[in-house]
Design a protein around this motif. Structure first.
Motif, PDB file in Angstrom:
ATOM      1  N   THR A   1      -5.464  -3.454   3.371  1.00  0.00           N
ATOM      2  CA  THR A   1      -4.310  -2.348   3.855  1.00  0.00           C
ATOM      3  C   THR A   1      -5.878  -1.093   4.395  1.00  0.00           C
ATOM      4  OG1 THR A   1      -2.896  -2.060   1.974  1.00  0.00           O
ATOM      5  CG2 THR A   1      -2.653  -1.014   3.684  1.00  0.00           C
ATOM      6  N   ARG A   2      -5.361  -0.803   5.734  1.00  0.00           N
ATOM      7  CA  ARG A   2      -6.396   0.589   5.404  1.00  0.00           C
ATOM      8  C   ARG A   2      -6.070   1.664   5.426  1.00  0.00           C
ATOM      9  NH1 ARG A   2     -11.353  -0.234   8.807  1.00  0.00           N
ATOM     10  NH2 ARG A   2     -10.620  -2.210   9.869  1.00  0.00           N
ATOM     11  N   ASP A   3      -6.884   2.348   4.519  1.00  0.00           N
ATOM     12  CA  ASP A   3      -6.774   3.478   4.527  1.00  0.00           C
ATOM     13  C   ASP A   3      -5.948   4.806   5.116  1.00  0.00           C
ATOM     14  OD1 ASP A   3      -7.231   5.399   2.369  1.00  0.00           O
ATOM     15  OD2 ASP A   3      -9.289   5.455   1.641  1.00  0.00           O
ATOM     16  N   ALA A   4      -4.982   5.215   4.672  1.00  0.00           N
ATOM     17  CA  ALA A   4      -4.697   6.274   5.145  1.00  0.00           C
ATOM     18  C   ALA A   4      -5.305   7.705   5.289  1.00  0.00           C
ATOM     19  CB  ALA A   4      -3.793   6.645   4.933  1.00  0.00           C
ATOM     20  N   ARG A   5      -6.624   7.716   4.031  1.00  0.00           N
ATOM     21  CA  ARG A   5      -7.058   9.651   4.430  1.00  0.00           C
ATOM     22  C   ARG A   5      -8.910   8.768   5.271  1.00  0.00           C
ATOM     23  NH1 ARG A   5      -4.881  11.858  -0.305  1.00  0.00           N
ATOM     24  NH2 ARG A   5      -3.057  10.897  -1.050  1.00  0.00           N
ATOM     25  N   ASP A   6      -9.208   7.577   4.419  1.00  0.00           N
ATOM     26  CA  ASP A   6     -10.408   7.401   5.548  1.00  0.00           C
ATOM     27  C   ASP A   6      -9.802   6.172   6.159  1.00  0.00           C
ATOM     28  OD1 ASP A   6     -12.891   6.803   6.090  1.00  0.00           O
ATOM     29  OD2 ASP A   6     -13.846   7.055   3.804  1.00  0.00           O
ATOM     30  N   ARG A   7      -9.962   6.321   7.282  1.00  0.00           N
ATOM     31  CA  ARG A   7      -9.749   5.296   8.130  1.00  0.00           C
ATOM     32  C   ARG A   7     -11.255   3.427   8.563  1.00  0.00           C
ATOM     33  NH1 ARG A   7      -5.920   6.845  11.858  1.00  0.00           N
ATOM     34  NH2 ARG A   7      -6.115   5.464  13.650  1.00  0.00           N
ATOM     35  N   ARG A   8     -12.499   4.332   7.894  1.00  0.00           N
ATOM     36  CA  ARG A   8     -13.095   3.032   8.233  1.00  0.00           C
ATOM     37  C   ARG A   8     -12.986   1.981   6.807  1.00  0.00           C
ATOM     38  NH1 ARG A   8     -18.524   6.604   6.900  1.00  0.00           N
ATOM     39  NH2 ARG A   8     -16.063   7.538   5.475  1.00  0.00           N
ATOM     40  N   ARG A   9     -12.287   2.480   5.573  1.00  0.00           N
ATOM     41  CA  ARG A   9     -12.171   1.587   4.609  1.00  0.00           C
ATOM     42  C   ARG A   9     -10.937   0.271   4.759  1.00  0.00           C
ATOM     43  NH1 ARG A   9     -13.371   5.052  -1.122  1.00  0.00           N
ATOM     44  NH2 ARG A   9     -15.333   5.450  -0.404  1.00  0.00           N
ATOM     45  N   VAL A  10     -11.244  -0.602   3.485  1.00  0.00           N
ATOM     46  CA  VAL A  10      -9.816  -1.591   3.785  1.00  0.00           C
ATOM     47  C   VAL A  10      -9.842  -1.776   2.083  1.00  0.00           C
ATOM     48  CG1 VAL A  10      -9.519  -3.693   3.914  1.00  0.00           C
ATOM     49  CG2 VAL A  10     -11.068  -2.329   5.673  1.00  0.00           C
ATOM     50  N   LEU A  11      -8.878  -0.663   1.892  1.00  0.00           N
ATOM     51  CA  LEU A  11      -8.030  -1.363   0.793  1.00  0.00           C
ATOM     52  C   LEU A  11      -7.517  -2.599   0.060  1.00  0.00           C
ATOM     53  CD1 LEU A  11      -6.073   2.156   0.113  1.00  0.00           C
ATOM     54  CD2 LEU A  11      -8.119   1.805  -0.715  1.00  0.00           C
ATOM     55  N   LEU A  12      -8.560  -3.771  -0.934  1.00  0.00           N
ATOM     56  CA  LEU A  12      -7.424  -4.613  -1.517  1.00  0.00           C
ATOM     57  C   LEU A  12      -6.543  -3.843  -2.799  1.00  0.00           C
ATOM     58  CD1 LEU A  12     -10.858  -5.591  -1.521  1.00  0.00           C
ATOM     59  CD2 LEU A  12      -9.479  -6.458   0.542  1.00  0.00           C
ATOM     60  N   SER A  13      -5.470  -5.178  -2.424  1.00  0.00           N
ATOM     61  CA  SER A  13      -4.467  -4.861  -3.535  1.00  0.00           C
ATOM     62  C   SER A  13      -3.849  -6.551  -3.495  1.00  0.00           C
ATOM     63  CB  SER A  13      -3.030  -4.621  -3.450  1.00  0.00           C
ATOM     64  OG  SER A  13      -2.588  -4.699  -2.011  1.00  0.00           O
ATOM     65  N   VAL A  14      -4.758  -6.970  -5.404  1.00  0.00           N
ATOM     66  CA  VAL A  14      -4.188  -8.447  -5.681  1.00  0.00           C
ATOM     67  C   VAL A  14      -2.265  -8.408  -5.313  1.00  0.00           C
ATOM     68  CG1 VAL A  14      -5.695  -9.024  -6.296  1.00  0.00           C
ATOM     69  CG2 VAL A  14      -4.118  -7.969  -7.867  1.00  0.00           C
ATOM     70  N   THR A  15      -2.165 -10.033  -4.891  1.00  0.00           N
ATOM     71  CA  THR A  15      -0.251 -10.362  -5.217  1.00  0.00           C
ATOM     72  C   THR A  15      -0.471 -10.783  -6.711  1.00  0.00           C
ATOM     73  OG1 THR A  15      -0.868 -12.521  -4.389  1.00  0.00           O
ATOM     74  CG2 THR A  15      -0.603 -10.651  -2.389  1.00  0.00           C
ATOM     75  N   PRO A  16       1.370 -10.077  -7.009  1.00  0.00           N
ATOM     76  CA  PRO A  16       1.872 -10.658  -7.585  1.00  0.00           C
ATOM     77  C   PRO A  16       1.604 -12.446  -8.138  1.00  0.00           C
ATOM     78  CG  PRO A  16       3.261  -9.648  -7.094  1.00  0.00           C
ATOM     79  CD  PRO A  16       2.502 -10.064  -5.728  1.00  0.00           C
ATOM     80  N   GLN A  17       1.153 -13.610  -7.268  1.00  0.00           N
ATOM     81  CA  GLN A  17       0.558 -14.536  -7.123  1.00  0.00           C
ATOM     82  C   GLN A  17      -0.347 -14.491  -7.661  1.00  0.00           C
ATOM     83  OE1 GLN A  17      -1.324 -17.511  -4.392  1.00  0.00           O
ATOM     84  NE2 GLN A  17       1.037 -16.351  -3.272  1.00  0.00           N
ATOM     85  N   ALA A  18      -1.483 -14.082  -7.600  1.00  0.00           N
ATOM     86  CA  ALA A  18      -2.709 -13.519  -8.106  1.00  0.00           C
ATOM     87  C   ALA A  18      -2.852 -13.662  -9.777  1.00  0.00           C
ATOM     88  CB  ALA A  18      -3.437 -13.219  -7.184  1.00  0.00           C
ATOM     89  N   VAL A  19      -2.243 -12.321  -9.657  1.00  0.00           N
ATOM     90  CA  VAL A  19      -1.961 -11.572 -11.647  1.00  0.00           C
ATOM     91  C   VAL A  19      -1.865 -13.105 -12.199  1.00  0.00           C
ATOM     92  CG1 VAL A  19      -0.612 -10.651 -12.783  1.00  0.00           C
ATOM     93  CG2 VAL A  19      -1.519  -9.795 -10.146  1.00  0.00           C
TER      94      VAL A  19
END
Lengths: 158, 158
Positions: free
Chosen positions: A87-105
């Motif tokens: 997900t592109r960070d809304a505050r700083d749109r150079r950044r890419v935020l990563l979030s693990v899916t429940p499947q990965a958990v």
DNA sequence: AGATATTATCTCGCCGAGCGAGATAATAGG
DNA sequence: CCTATTATCTCGCTCGGCGAGATAATATCT
């Protein structure tokens, strides 16, 4: 010839644990169509999630010792497997935020759950003093490993 | 919200140690024109030497989780760098015996010496009960990690 | 003994993880 | 605005590690 006390044995034991641990990781990775690095990446992301640190691409790469190119392809891989989302960070749109899916958990749990369970069971047989000792040792050792290599000292090898 | 006792923290600590340890290994490897696997191979060979086990190519590959092709190229690599020597076993001439060179011992010591030193210094501040506790924990955990994954149990994740 | 199965290592060809170099896009400072 | 910095991505390449199979030495079975 060089009485070296019980400390040396402990160190070798710990090293043995880390080696074995690495092997399990690799086996688990192979079993799930991944590579050791991918598993370590999931560990880092889960840790980041637990401690509330925003997980970004660059941060992950730094923690794993990869350069930006390697990091990108790692993330591509994990995204393709459905273990994380970009997900592109809304505050700083150079950044890419990563979030693990429940499947990965779920996957991470399958990998480390049994081991965690055993370790907890083991520790439940320890009294407070003993648990504190283990905790203190691990904290100290972690600090030692994290430190840059400097003094070697004339210790007796073997 | 799941009071999960001090055991969980210990496990995460240990995992952190293994991750950090792996990173140092990789850094050290890169600094010496090697790969993480090569360093782990040297560890295994040094361990084998210490315990008097005859180190053969196949055995090394098995310990590292490589197939025969990978093992051969690993040994080629280490031989090329002057870290080990191949010798045909006289008793069973299919086998190739591996012996690490003094140079490799020196290298291994440079990699792990400071860390071993710190850990020993740390442990010298522990009394017998505490050292015994650490020892017992590591032994038990090593057994748990070496075991094949089977029971998962309904432990509370995080 | 001679044929066969098994074990230990090596060779060949290929895939893909990770690197270096550089492009691109977003933010910060003068 | 124009430039410097930061965060990520693209391209081309190297080389570790895999699968398949060759080779050589040792066990096993009539």
């Amino acid at each position: 010839m060089a009485e070296q006390g019980p400390e040396r044995e402990i160190v070798h034991l710990l090293r043995k644990v880390t080696v074995e641990f690495g092997l399990r990781q690799a086996e688990f990775a192979a079993r799930n169509g991944m590579h050791p690095t991918d598993v370590r990446a999931l560990i880092c992301l889960l840790d980041a999630g637990r401690s509330g640190t925003g997980a970004t691409a660059g941060r992950l790469g730094a923690e794993l010792g990869l350069n930006s190119a390697g990091t990108t392809s790692l993330i591509d891989r994990l995204e393709r497997l459905g273990h994380l989302t970009r997900t592109r960070d809304a505050r700083d749109r150079r950044r890419v935020l990563l979030s693990v899916t429940p499947q990965a958990v779920e996957l991470g749990w399958a990998a480390f759950g049994p081991m965690i369970g055993s370790a907890e069971a083991l520790l439940r047989g320890f009294d407070e003093v003993e648990v504190a000792a283990v905790r203190r040792f691990l904290l100290g050792f972690h600090a030692a490993v994290s430190a840059k290599p400097d003094q070697a000292g004339g210790t007796d090898r073997s």
